[in-house]
Design a protein around this motif. Structure first.
Motif, PDB file in Angstrom:
ATOM      1  N   GLU A 109     -13.313  -8.830  -8.764  1.00 37.22           N
ATOM      2  CA  GLU A 109     -12.700  -8.432 -10.037  1.00 37.22           C
ATOM      3  C   GLU A 109     -12.192  -6.996 -10.028  1.00 37.22           C
ATOM      4  OE1 GLU A 109     -12.183 -10.785 -12.133  1.00 37.22           O
ATOM      5  OE2 GLU A 109     -13.348 -12.158 -10.880  1.00 37.22           O
ATOM      6  N   LYS A 110     -12.805  -6.151  -9.195  1.00 28.59           N
ATOM      7  CA  LYS A 110     -12.428  -4.737  -9.189  1.00 28.59           C
ATOM      8  C   LYS A 110     -10.970  -4.571  -8.767  1.00 28.59           C
ATOM      9  CE  LYS A 110     -13.731  -0.222  -7.305  1.00 28.59           C
ATOM     10  NZ  LYS A 110     -14.666   0.520  -6.434  1.00 28.59           N
ATOM     11  N   LYS A 111     -10.259  -3.714  -9.482  1.00 32.38           N
ATOM     12  CA  LYS A 111      -8.848  -3.444  -9.187  1.00 32.38           C
ATOM     13  C   LYS A 111      -8.724  -2.211  -8.289  1.00 32.38           C
ATOM     14  CE  LYS A 111      -6.934  -6.457 -12.204  1.00 32.38           C
ATOM     15  NZ  LYS A 111      -5.863  -7.428 -11.949  1.00 32.38           N
ATOM     16  N   TYR A 112      -7.837  -2.322  -7.317  1.00 33.59           N
ATOM     17  CA  TYR A 112      -7.534  -1.207  -6.423  1.00 33.59           C
ATOM     18  C   TYR A 112      -6.042  -0.911  -6.508  1.00 33.59           C
ATOM     19  CZ  TYR A 112     -12.017  -2.534  -4.344  1.00 33.59           C
ATOM     20  OH  TYR A 112     -13.332  -2.858  -4.145  1.00 33.59           O
ATOM     21  N   TYR A 113      -5.712   0.363  -6.450  1.00 29.84           N
ATOM     22  CA  TYR A 113      -4.283   0.715  -6.488  1.00 29.84           C
ATOM     23  C   TYR A 113      -3.696   0.544  -5.090  1.00 29.84           C
ATOM     24  CZ  TYR A 113       0.097   3.082  -7.422  1.00 29.84           C
ATOM     25  OH  TYR A 113       1.426   3.365  -7.565  1.00 29.84           O
ATOM     26  N   PHE A 114      -2.752  -0.375  -4.980  1.00 31.79           N
ATOM     27  CA  PHE A 114      -2.094  -0.655  -3.706  1.00 31.79           C
ATOM     28  C   PHE A 114      -0.761   0.086  -3.655  1.00 31.79           C
ATOM     29  CE2 PHE A 114       1.068  -3.239  -1.379  1.00 31.79           C
ATOM     30  CZ  PHE A 114       0.511  -3.180  -0.111  1.00 31.79           C
ATOM     31  N   LYS A 115      -0.614   0.944  -2.630  1.00 29.33           N
ATOM     32  CA  LYS A 115       0.623   1.707  -2.452  1.00 29.33           C
ATOM     33  C   LYS A 115       1.319   1.231  -1.182  1.00 29.33           C
ATOM     34  CE  LYS A 115       2.475   6.406  -2.120  1.00 29.33           C
ATOM     35  NZ  LYS A 115       2.157   7.848  -2.062  1.00 29.33           N
ATOM     36  N   PRO A 116       2.471   0.575  -1.296  1.00 30.67           N
ATOM     37  CA  PRO A 116       3.158   0.044  -0.107  1.00 30.67           C
ATOM     38  C   PRO A 116       3.615   1.163   0.831  1.00 30.67           C
ATOM     39  CG  PRO A 116       4.034  -0.924  -2.128  1.00 30.67           C
ATOM     40  CD  PRO A 116       3.180   0.231  -2.546  1.00 30.67           C
ATOM     41  N   SER A 117       3.621   0.846   2.123  1.00 23.59           N
ATOM     42  CA  SER A 117       4.132   1.783   3.123  1.00 23.59           C
ATOM     43  C   SER A 117       5.343   1.194   3.854  1.00 23.59           C
ATOM     44  CB  SER A 117       3.031   2.146   4.127  1.00 23.59           C
ATOM     45  OG  SER A 117       2.482   0.989   4.703  1.00 23.59           O
ATOM     46  N   VAL A 118       5.783   0.001   3.441  1.00 16.84           N
ATOM     47  CA  VAL A 118       7.010  -0.613   3.950  1.00 16.84           C
ATOM     48  C   VAL A 118       7.874  -1.002   2.750  1.00 16.84           C
ATOM     49  CG1 VAL A 118       5.958  -1.465   6.084  1.00 16.84           C
ATOM     50  CG2 VAL A 118       5.896  -2.898   4.036  1.00 16.84           C
ATOM     51  N   LYS A 119       9.080  -1.514   3.026  1.00 14.39           N
ATOM     52  CA  LYS A 119       9.999  -1.860   1.944  1.00 14.39           C
ATOM     53  C   LYS A 119      10.313  -3.354   1.970  1.00 14.39           C
ATOM     54  CE  LYS A 119      12.211   2.700   1.960  1.00 14.39           C
ATOM     55  NZ  LYS A 119      13.482   3.447   2.170  1.00 14.39           N
ATOM     56  N   ASN A 120      10.657  -3.875   0.811  1.00 14.88           N
ATOM     57  CA  ASN A 120      11.073  -5.273   0.727  1.00 14.88           C
ATOM     58  C   ASN A 120      12.242  -5.541   1.670  1.00 14.88           C
ATOM     59  OD1 ASN A 120       9.574  -7.016  -1.111  1.00 14.88           O
ATOM     60  ND2 ASN A 120      10.091  -5.513  -2.700  1.00 14.88           N
ATOM     61  N   GLY A 121      12.184  -6.689   2.355  1.00 12.97           N
ATOM     62  CA  GLY A 121      13.243  -7.067   3.282  1.00 12.97           C
ATOM     63  C   GLY A 121      13.046  -6.546   4.682  1.00 12.97           C
ATOM     64  N   GLU A 122      12.035  -5.692   4.874  1.00  9.16           N
ATOM     65  CA  GLU A 122      11.774  -5.119   6.199  1.00  9.16           C
ATOM     66  C   GLU A 122      11.074  -6.150   7.080  1.00  9.16           C
ATOM     67  OE1 GLU A 122       9.303  -1.297   8.014  1.00  9.16           O
ATOM     68  OE2 GLU A 122      10.064  -1.211   5.936  1.00  9.16           O
ATOM     69  N   TYR A 123      11.434  -6.173   8.367  1.00 11.27           N
ATOM     70  CA  TYR A 123      10.790  -7.088   9.322  1.00 11.27           C
ATOM     71  C   TYR A 123       9.516  -6.411   9.824  1.00 11.27           C
ATOM     72  CZ  TYR A 123      10.163 -10.475  13.065  1.00 11.27           C
ATOM     73  OH  TYR A 123       9.658 -11.480  13.871  1.00 11.27           O
ATOM     74  N   ILE A 124       8.398  -7.087   9.670  1.00 10.10           N
ATOM     75  CA  ILE A 124       7.120  -6.489  10.062  1.00 10.10           C
ATOM     76  C   ILE A 124       6.441  -7.331  11.139  1.00 10.10           C
ATOM     77  CG2 ILE A 124       6.752  -5.364   7.832  1.00 10.10           C
ATOM     78  CD1 ILE A 124       4.769  -7.630   7.183  1.00 10.10           C
ATOM     79  N   ARG A 126       2.781  -8.531  13.181  1.00  5.48           N
ATOM     80  CA  ARG A 126       1.382  -8.826  12.884  1.00  5.48           C
ATOM     81  C   ARG A 126       0.533  -7.601  13.205  1.00  5.48           C
ATOM     82  NH1 ARG A 126      -3.281 -11.099  15.150  1.00  5.48           N
ATOM     83  NH2 ARG A 126      -4.350 -12.593  13.785  1.00  5.48           N
ATOM     84  N   GLY A 127      -0.299  -7.163  12.272  1.00  6.57           N
ATOM     85  CA  GLY A 127      -1.130  -5.982  12.465  1.00  6.57           C
ATOM     86  C   GLY A 127      -0.497  -4.704  11.952  1.00  6.57           C
ATOM     87  N   GLN A 128       0.738  -4.789  11.446  1.00  2.00           N
ATOM     88  CA  GLN A 128       1.418  -3.587  10.941  1.00  2.00           C
ATOM     89  C   GLN A 128       0.871  -3.223   9.567  1.00  2.00           C
ATOM     90  OE1 GLN A 128       5.667  -3.732  11.278  1.00  2.00           O
ATOM     91  NE2 GLN A 128       6.001  -2.102   9.772  1.00  2.00           N
ATOM     92  N   ILE A 129       0.783  -1.923   9.298  1.00  2.00           N
ATOM     93  CA  ILE A 129       0.326  -1.452   7.985  1.00  2.00           C
ATOM     94  C   ILE A 129       1.415  -1.701   6.956  1.00  2.00           C
ATOM     95  CG2 ILE A 129      -0.397   0.557   6.643  1.00  2.00           C
ATOM     96  CD1 ILE A 129      -1.416   1.790   9.275  1.00  2.00           C
ATOM     97  N   ILE A 130       1.054  -2.395   5.875  1.00  2.00           N
ATOM     98  CA  ILE A 130       2.032  -2.634   4.815  1.00  2.00           C
ATOM     99  C   ILE A 130       1.732  -1.825   3.559  1.00  2.00           C
ATOM    100  CG2 ILE A 130       2.569  -4.955   5.645  1.00  2.00           C
ATOM    101  CD1 ILE A 130       0.834  -6.033   3.333  1.00  2.00           C
ATOM    102  N   GLY A 131       0.538  -1.224   3.513  1.00  4.23           N
ATOM    103  CA  GLY A 131       0.202  -0.416   2.348  1.00  4.23           C
ATOM    104  C   GLY A 131      -1.172   0.202   2.482  1.00  4.23           C
ATOM    105  N   LEU A 132      -1.486   1.103   1.533  1.00  4.08           N
ATOM    106  CA  LEU A 132      -2.741   1.837   1.560  1.00  4.08           C
ATOM    107  C   LEU A 132      -3.507   1.641   0.256  1.00  4.08           C
ATOM    108  CD1 LEU A 132      -1.415   5.219   3.037  1.00  4.08           C
ATOM    109  CD2 LEU A 132      -2.368   3.277   4.307  1.00  4.08           C
ATOM    110  N   VAL A 133      -4.833   1.647   0.366  1.00  2.54           N
ATOM    111  CA  VAL A 133      -5.709   1.544  -0.800  1.00  2.54           C
ATOM    112  C   VAL A 133      -6.812   2.584  -0.625  1.00  2.54           C
ATOM    113  CG1 VAL A 133      -7.459   0.134  -1.942  1.00  2.54           C
ATOM    114  CG2 VAL A 133      -5.281  -0.888  -1.287  1.00  2.54           C
TER     115      VAL A 133
END
Length: 571
Positions: A109-124, A126-133
């Motif tokens: 239930e706990k909410k965490y603020y997710f901050k993306p480190s990639v952009k929509n449409g970007e090719y990523i 497996r194992g790549q960082i997509i955001g930080l919490v």
């Protein structure tokens, strides 16, 4: 349909029809749905090890298959948790008392603020960082489990099960699930950086690399648990995983009470903010003891893949092996040496081989160091678990009962211990000082001293020639000023590498000065029994790590004192 046909303690056999059970599949056993794992599959029967007490379990009760492997749930919020061997939260009283009780190991239930480190449409990848919490001053790096174009990427407050993005047809969440016994294939890189522990006898004499493996064998009362706790508190890893595997209940209670009170020396925050404790006491189901180490390693690999350095302490692998021996005997398997199963060697290898250092997809360096304590009965290092562990670990810190009885801590025997990382770490240490030569000199002195001690015990030190007396006296200074360390002293509990080097240089200076004094026919005992030597030995308690430059002044003071002493001797 899967139906129980026999019950032998934690080992349950069941007959199945029209089902396709998996090896290592996670199952629910009986009416109470006790948690178990399939460990053998035959044509029409499966063998299950149950991770809970099987008292009152009956024949012909059903077993529910899940088509899922025994796994760890991993997500932000896992640091600071205390689990048992199958990741049940030990702060939840119901899970400790009621058999079959189930709840999710993480806060959903706990909410965490997710901050993306990639952009929509970007090719990523497996194992790549997509955001930080961020949680409790620790940054979790959310990694993609899929490869492809990322879409519907969101920013904001989410719980761990909410969808934060999509990669193709796959939903991305902060929560991930990893099987305990299966490790990802990794490309290892050289182990060229030490795991600094702050213990001089370890860092300087028998170092371990980040991503390396070490064993701490020792009999009862030699200080294994205190040493493991000291390493957990002071080592320069980013994340600590501490596993109490089959430990006595009072010891684990002490750890569970003390760890939350410990202050992280790096940031003055609670040490639990970057620690996971896995407690599996000796009165808990024996089969859960077997899975506890795999759980700790899987959690460690989760943080390693983020690019963090992880140190895992397992105390003790002997009791883990004893659990395997009991389960094996209940299954009727052919016993090998001292009753251990035939695959005990490969099982031990499967633990330590998961240590390593990697370069992540994100070009960051992550490592998992595994340090396992071994408790050989009677302190016999020739017993199977110690011998097999020695084969698969590159560092061997042999604890000595005689040293422990003499209150010499850490009670690591400096003659029986070794490290295979010396050449790997030589370049790193040479930036601080002439490490390899000083270390070799210390080893030579200590080895010669050990040979001379037999004569000293029989005839006394006065029977030795002056040159050999010099070896014995310098060895005493090395032991007292360098190897011995007080884990409860505010200054001496942790010794920085710079301070270690300065102390070592000072000992070598004293060694060379004593040689000069001998040339002037001054007895070595007279040279040693000067107050300034005791002042140097005590300096480790009052010269702090950030004041290590004071050793230059101390060396100059020692040099001037003995120049005058030798010059005026006999007048």
């Amino acid at each position: 349909m899967v139906e129980i046909t026999s019950i032998n303690g934690p080992i349950v056999n069941a007959r199945y029809e029209n089902e396709y059970p998996l090896m290592n599949e996670y199952v629910y056993v009986g009416k109470k749905e006790l948690i178990g794992e399939i460990i053998r599959v035959t044509k029409d029967e499966i063998t299950i090890q149950v991770y809970e007490d099987t008292t009152s379990l009956k024949l012909k009760e059903n077993v529910k298959l899940t088509s899922s492997l025994l796994s760890a749930y991993l997500a932000p919020g896992i640091l600071g948790s205390v689990y048992d061997g199958i990741q049940r939260n030990l702060f939840n009283l119901e899970e400790r008392v009621v058999r079959g009780a189930k709840s999710f190991p993480l806060n959903m239930e706990k909410k965490y603020y997710f901050k993306p480190s990639v952009k929509n449409g970007e090719y990523i990848k497996r194992g790549q960082i997509i955001g930080l919490v961020e949680d409790n001053n620790f940054i979790y790096k959310i990694l993609s489990e899929f490869e492809g174009k990322i879409e519907d990427l969101k920013e904001g407050d989410f719980n761990i099960k909410e969808i934060i993005a999509r990669v193709g047809e796959n939903s991305v969440r902060m929560l991930t699930k990893r099987p305990l016994r299966i490790t990802n294939k990794i490309k290892r890189i050289p182990l060229d950086e030490p795991l600094i522990t702050g213990q001089r006898i370890i860092d300087f004499m028998f170092p371990i690399s980040k991503g390396g493996s070490a064993s701490i064998p020792g009999g009862f009362g030699t200080g294994k648990t205190v040493l493991q706790q000291t390493l957990a508190k002071y080592c320069n890893a980013d994340v600590i995983i501490y596993i109490g595997c089959g430990e006595r209940g009072n010891e684990m209670t002490e750890i569970l009470e003390e760890f939350p009170k410990l202050v992280d020396p790096r940031n003055k925050q609670p040490l639990m903010n970057r620690t996971v404790l896995i407690a599996n006491t000796s009165d808990m189901p024996v089969s859960a003891r077997e899975s506890s180490i795999y759980l700790g390693i899987t959690i460690g690999e989760y943080f390693r893949d983020m690019g963090y350095s992880v140190a895992l302490m397992a105390d003790s692998t002997s009791r883990w092996a004893e659990a395997m021996r009991e389960l094996s005997s209940r299954m009727g398997e052919l016993p090998m040496e001292e009753g251990y199963p035939a695959d005990v060697s490969s099982k031990i290898a499967s633990i330590y081989e998961r240590a390593g250092k990697i370069e992540t997809v994100n070009k960051e360096i992550g490592s998992l160091s595994i340090i396992g304590a071994v408790s050989p009965a009677g302190g016999d290092f020739s017993e199977p678990i110690t011998m097999h562990t020695k084969r698969f670990t590159s560092v061997f810190w042999a604890l000595d009962k005689t040293l422990a009885n003499a209150r010499f801590y850490p009670a690591i025997n400096y003659l029986n211990s070794y490290s295979n990382y010396i050449e790997n770490l030589k370049q790193w240490w040479e930036k601080i000082g002439n490490w390899s030569e000083i270390r070799q000199e210390f080893n030579n002195i200590l080895s010669k001293d050990e040979q001379l001690q037999k004569i000293v015990k029989l005839l006394g030190i006065q029977s030795l020639p002056e040159e050999e007396k010099l070896t014995v006296y310098i060895a005493e200074i090395i032991k007292e000023a360098f190897l011995q360390q007080n884990a409860f002293d505010e200054v001496d509990a942790f010794c920085s590498t710079e301070k270690q080097m300065e102390i070592a240089k000072t000992i070598l200076l004293i060694f060379n000065i004593f040689k000069q004094g001998m040339l002037q026919k001054i007895p070595v005992e007279t040279l040693k029994n000067q107050k300034i030597i005791n002042e140097f030995i005590q300096s480790k308690y009052f010269i702090k790590n950030d004041e290590y430059e004071k050793y230059e002044d101390l060396r100059e003071k020692i040099k001037q004192y003995y120049e005058n002493f030798i010059k005026n001797y006999g007048e």
